[in-house]
Design an enzyme around this catalytic site. Sequence first.
Site, PDB file in Angstrom:
ATOM      1  N   ASP A 196       0.854  -1.179   0.000  1.00 39.47           N
ATOM      2  CA  ASP A 196       0.000   0.000   0.000  1.00 39.47           C
ATOM      3  C   ASP A 196       0.897   1.239   0.000  1.00 39.47           C
ATOM      4  OD1 ASP A 196      -2.094   1.733   0.156  1.00 39.47           O
ATOM      5  OD2 ASP A 196      -2.782   1.113   2.131  1.00 39.47           O
ATOM      6  N   CYS A 211     -14.236 -26.510  10.161  1.00 39.69           N
ATOM      7  CA  CYS A 211     -12.923 -26.006   9.736  1.00 39.69           C
ATOM      8  C   CYS A 211     -11.859 -27.085   9.887  1.00 39.69           C
ATOM      9  CB  CYS A 211     -12.554 -24.775  10.569  1.00 39.69           C
ATOM     10  SG  CYS A 211     -10.936 -24.069  10.167  1.00 39.69           S
ATOM     11  N   CYS A 252      -8.494 -26.351   9.832  1.00 43.26           N
ATOM     12  CA  CYS A 252      -7.196 -25.763  10.169  1.00 43.26           C
ATOM     13  C   CYS A 252      -6.584 -26.472  11.377  1.00 43.26           C
ATOM     14  CB  CYS A 252      -7.332 -24.266  10.432  1.00 43.26           C
ATOM     15  SG  CYS A 252      -8.004 -23.834  12.061  1.00 43.26           S
ATOM     16  N   CYS A 293      -8.405 -25.916  14.769  1.00 49.03           N
ATOM     17  CA  CYS A 293      -9.671 -26.642  14.956  1.00 49.03           C
ATOM     18  C   CYS A 293      -9.468 -28.155  14.992  1.00 49.03           C
ATOM     19  CB  CYS A 293     -10.655 -26.249  13.856  1.00 49.03           C
ATOM     20  SG  CYS A 293     -11.211 -24.529  13.998  1.00 49.03           S
ATOM     21  N   HIS A 324      -6.401 -19.607  12.780  1.00 50.39           N
ATOM     22  CA  HIS A 324      -7.769 -20.011  12.432  1.00 50.39           C
ATOM     23  C   HIS A 324      -8.501 -18.919  11.658  1.00 50.39           C
ATOM     24  CE1 HIS A 324     -11.914 -21.246  12.526  1.00 50.39           C
ATOM     25  NE2 HIS A 324     -12.190 -20.047  13.020  1.00 50.39           N
TER      26      HIS A 324
END
Length: 374
Positions: free
Chosen positions: A93, A304, A306, A309, A335
């Site tokens: 940016d 989920c 991941c 989880c 997560h």
Amino acid sequence: MNRFAFNLLHVDPNGARRGRFFTRHGVVETPVFMPVGTQATVKAMSSGELASIGVSILLGNTYHLHLRPGEERVARLGGLHRFMNWPRSILTDSGGFQVYSLGALRKITEEGVTFRSHIDGSARKLTPESVVAIQAALGSDIQMQLDECPPFPAPREAVIQATDRSIRWAQRALAVERPQGTALFAIVQGGMHEDLRTRAALTLREMPFEGFALGGLSVGEPKETMQAVLSYAPALLPVDKPRYLMGVGKPEDLVEGVCAGIDMFDCVMPTRNARNGQMFVRGGTLSIKQAAFREDDRPPDENCGCETCRQYSRAYLHHLFRAGEILALRLMTLHNLSYYLSLMGAMREAISQNRMAAFRRDFYQEKEAFSQAR
């Protein structure tokens, strides 16, 4: 590939776009969410962890990296990719929004922006030309022009001045020589005024930018106001180039943005909210600090896959967070980013199958069911 290229692969009947762009550091499937790595780090995450959950591009910030450690040092150390050990794509940016946030510490003129460093109070100056040069030294794949972001609310005359100045700064940015293969994106300002947005977009789209961003949103305006801008602004941008909605947002903002024809998003929300104990799950959010989770042995999100989880319970995360353990922030950040990436992947698949309208309907039905179950 040593040049930037964008391929529009498919457009859903309702206007959602499925695409792919190529940078010097890899392929990025769109629509895409870019984690924010303001100071050459996505807070709490290593580069390896980001790669493991499927991050293909992340965002760095010119303003912050210019102040610390400085683009000259980064360049001497091999550029931003080597400095942070990130082999995939990086967008930087311009720092325009950060300068806007400085308020009384900065002064905007036609030449550029003068300001006091928030770190040591030293006097600094950014111009459209120097911002491109800084990003070139950092070695990012996609650069953003310096723009002036008008506040909300602002008098119409102030928005006109900021919009017109951003257009002139865009022309100056294009005149600066850049490393081969890098892309430069324009930023369309205009506040919440359709005529100003339209004029800015139609002017900038005639210039040879590789992509276009909508700036000046998510700056405190009501959500309905942002949605009104999204109802017309993306269609003003070139069909064959990426469309980037800057600084947005919540999961529902991503869904609405994709439906409006946006290709790229970034926001600090998944990482910042994780550090404050909030986890995004299918249908809503969990405030893991709440006592209700003290003995909840379920994973944070049963839908989920991941690492967080798969391996840890809500009760354990509650304990870690209440105990002030750093691991809580890391696991919840992992997560939340996984959730955002999964959401974008599901939308890419829905677009390819011409069912984005059904996806949007199901998304809000899940939110309603989650809310009622709380």
